[in-house]
Design an enzyme around this catalytic site. Structure first.
Site, PDB file in Angstrom:
ATOM      1  CB  SER A   9      -1.114  -0.039   1.016  1.00  0.00           C
ATOM      2  OG  SER A   9      -1.699   1.220   1.180  1.00  0.00           O
ATOM      3  CG  HIS A  34      -3.780  -1.626  -1.739  1.00  0.00           C
ATOM      4  ND1 HIS A  34      -4.933  -2.502  -2.279  1.00  0.00           N
ATOM      5  CD2 HIS A  34      -4.580  -0.992  -0.721  1.00  0.00           C
ATOM      6  CE1 HIS A  34      -5.976  -2.269  -1.601  1.00  0.00           C
ATOM      7  NE2 HIS A  34      -5.792  -1.306  -0.641  1.00  0.00           N
ATOM      8  CG  ASP A  36      -5.309   2.271   1.038  1.00  0.00           C
ATOM      9  OD1 ASP A  36      -6.176   1.506   0.677  1.00  0.00           O
ATOM     10  OD2 ASP A  36      -4.104   1.738   1.499  1.00  0.00           O
ATOM     11  CG  MET A  38      -8.483   7.129   2.670  1.00  0.00           C
ATOM     12  SD  MET A  38      -7.378   6.819   4.482  1.00  0.00           S
ATOM     13  CE  MET A  38      -6.762   5.383   4.202  1.00  0.00           C
ATOM     14  CG  HIS A  67      -9.543   0.239  -0.746  1.00  0.00           C
ATOM     15  ND1 HIS A  67      -8.850  -0.094   0.404  1.00  0.00           N
ATOM     16  CD2 HIS A  67     -10.802   0.164  -0.327  1.00  0.00           C
ATOM     17  CE1 HIS A  67      -9.804  -0.049   1.336  1.00  0.00           C
ATOM     18  NE2 HIS A  67     -10.978  -0.068   1.033  1.00  0.00           N
ATOM     19  CG  MET A  69     -11.536   3.004   2.047  1.00  0.00           C
ATOM     20  SD  MET A  69     -10.057   3.024   3.372  1.00  0.00           S
ATOM     21  CE  MET A  69      -8.617   3.054   2.444  1.00  0.00           C
ATOM     22  CG  MET A 138     -11.507  -2.855   4.918  1.00  0.00           C
ATOM     23  SD  MET A 138     -10.054  -2.405   4.177  1.00  0.00           S
ATOM     24  CE  MET A 138      -9.222  -1.452   5.337  1.00  0.00           C
ATOM     25  N   GLY A 145      -3.272   4.143   8.035  1.00  0.00           N
ATOM     26  CA  GLY A 145      -2.335   2.826   8.196  1.00  0.00           C
ATOM     27  C   GLY A 145      -1.794   2.703   9.684  1.00  0.00           C
ATOM     28  N   GLY A 146      -1.043   1.348   9.782  1.00  0.00           N
ATOM     29  CA  GLY A 146      -0.359   0.917  10.968  1.00  0.00           C
ATOM     30  C   GLY A 146      -1.161   0.461  12.181  1.00  0.00           C
ATOM     31  CG  ASP A 176      -5.983  -2.893   3.163  1.00  0.00           C
ATOM     32  OD1 ASP A 176      -4.808  -2.583   3.935  1.00  0.00           O
ATOM     33  OD2 ASP A 176      -6.438  -1.907   2.573  1.00  0.00           O
ATOM     34  N   GLY A 198       1.359  -2.346   4.122  1.00  0.00           N
ATOM     35  CA  GLY A 198       1.587  -0.838   3.940  1.00  0.00           C
ATOM     36  C   GLY A 198       2.866  -0.710   4.796  1.00  0.00           C
ATOM     37  CB  SER A 199       2.948  -0.086   8.718  1.00  0.00           C
ATOM     38  OG  SER A 199       2.021   0.973   8.620  1.00  0.00           O
TER      39      SER A 199
END
Length: 219
Positions: A9, A34, A36, A38, A67, A69, A138, A145-146, A176, A198-199
């Site tokens: 991500s 990926h 994201d 938002m 994705h 959101m 999800m 993230g994280g 994810d 991601g992280s």
């Protein structure tokens, strides 16, 4: 449905250097980027829109897994298709017209995916599973993230895997949130085959982190 895909991500990447970050992912053998998106409404955070995706597209051959959101994603599908998205996944919770929105994505010539949040049952998307190429479960609450992996979400992954087999359907199961070299094994065992991280990927050497995930899938 046995092909495993790693989808780092870019939410955790260096926003000032997307071109070089994408090249790092390609060199590491990632399958997807990926992305994201938002809107600050469906989720509290704001990231980036189709313009940023369009700016990245010339610099990468990776599959762009977008994705969304966002509230009422059907309003934004065309612009993300023009920007270069290969897969567009939308939340069942974000629109009263999930069936039509998925049809719109497919009609635009890209792959369609549906997403469910940790609190949403599989039953909410059962009626559209025949329309999708991918279901994203999800494994954290969307927006940032994280976050820590929510193991209880794997029940839904298993349920989807069973439905796919029983109904002779063809869709990838993506997870994810909180994916690392340990949780990826649990997600795989439940039936997932696309893994967003991601992280974990960007916290160190990207090549090493991606390879660690790949190795974990073959332990």
């Amino acid at each position: 449905m046995t092909q495993f895909k790693i989808a780092p991500s870019i939410l955790s990447a260096d926003y000032a250097n997307f071109e070089s970050e994408l090249k790092r992912l390609e060199a590491a053998g990632a399958d997807y980027a990926h992305i994201d998106v938002m809107d600050g409404h469906f989720v509290p955070n704001i990231t980036f829109g189709a313009g940023v995706v369009a700016s990245m597209r010339p610099h990468s051959k990776l599959v762009f897994d977008c994705h969304l959101m966002v509230t009422n994603p059907e309003k934004h599908i065309e612009e993300f298709v023009r920007a270069g998205a290969d897969i567009i996944t939308i939340h069942v919770e974000a629109t009263p017209h999930i069936h039509g929105a998925l049809q719109q994505i497919r009609a635009a010539g890209v792959k369609a995916g549906v997403v469910i949040n940790p609190g949403t049952p599989v039953q909410a998307i059962k009626h559209v599973l025949g329309l999708v190429d991918q279901v994203l479960v999800m494994t954290v609450n969307p927006g940032f993230g994280g976050q820590a992996f929510l193991p209880e979400t794997l029940v839904k992954v298993s349920e989807l895997a069973s439905l796919r087999e029983q109904e002779h359907l063809q869709f990838d199961i993506e997870v994810d949130g909180g994916i690392d070299n340990q949780t990826i094994k649990k997600a795989k065992a439940a039936g997932a085959n696309v893994f967003v991280a991601g992280s974990y990927v960007f916290k160190g050497d990207v090549d090493h982190q991606v390879q660690t995930l790949r190795e974990a899938l073959h332990d």
